[in-house]
Design an enzyme around this catalytic site. Structure first.
Site, PDB file in Angstrom:
ATOM      1  N   HIS A   1      37.073 124.930  28.250  1.00 54.13           N
ATOM      2  CA  HIS A   1      37.477 125.982  28.959  1.00 54.13           C
ATOM      3  C   HIS A   1      38.396 126.710  28.065  1.00 54.13           C
ATOM      4  CE1 HIS A   1      39.468 128.271  32.385  1.00 54.13           C
ATOM      5  NE2 HIS A   1      40.761 128.055  31.734  1.00 54.13           N
ATOM      6  N   PRO A   2      38.465 128.371  27.987  1.00 51.47           N
ATOM      7  CA  PRO A   2      37.564 128.938  28.811  1.00 51.47           C
ATOM      8  C   PRO A   2      36.277 129.192  27.826  1.00 51.47           C
ATOM      9  CG  PRO A   2      39.099 130.500  27.485  1.00 51.47           C
ATOM     10  CD  PRO A   2      39.655 128.861  27.364  1.00 51.47           C
TER      11      PRO A   2
END
Length: 139
Positions: free
Chosen positions: A118-119
């Site tokens: 993430h991201p």
């Protein structure tokens, strides 16, 4: 790779054309592997699907490419994954995760358990996989 194995005198595993990704290199990119929802229904599967739009991902927004989605097609009875479809950024690169899931005979639930960075754009797989059973994290 199969051609090289044949040239070298090896006996490659048979080529499964259903596992060959179909890619369109354009804007947006489009990629697919396995069965479409319509093909799965025509083959007699009771189908359930999960879709997640890229606009829900921070990485897609950061890159200014938030249009598109990942869609998973699954068999309602067995939970087996039947097809993966992507329209959007890096679709032709991301489709490999879907192809591997099909090779391994994964279920959408199993795909949903894979931790994604993430991201990242690949988070759309996890969200779409969870959406197959109505459980997306970021609906």
């Amino acid at each position: 790779m199969k051609a090289v194995e044949t040239i070298l005198g090896h006996e490659p595993t048979p080529l499964d054309y259903a596992l060959i990704p179909r890619c369109v290199y354009g804007v947006p990119e489009v990629a697919s592997v396995g069965m479409t929802e319509e093909a799965a229904k025509a083959a007699g599967h009771d189908v359930k699907t999960g879709t997640y739009r890229f606009n829900g991902l921070g990485k897609a927004r950061i890159e200014g490419q938030a249009d598109g989605f990942v869609k998973l097609v699954s068999d309602k009875t067995t939970d087996d994954l039947l097809g993966v479809h992507i329209v959007g950024p890096k679709a032709t690169e991301l489709i490999t995760e879907g192809g591997l899931a099909l090779v391994l005979n994964a279920t959408a639930w199993e795909m949903g358990q894979l931790v994604h960075p993430h991201p990242a754009l690949s988070e759309a797989f996890q969200e779409a996989a969870l959406a197959v059973d109505g459980l997306p994290i970021h609906a």
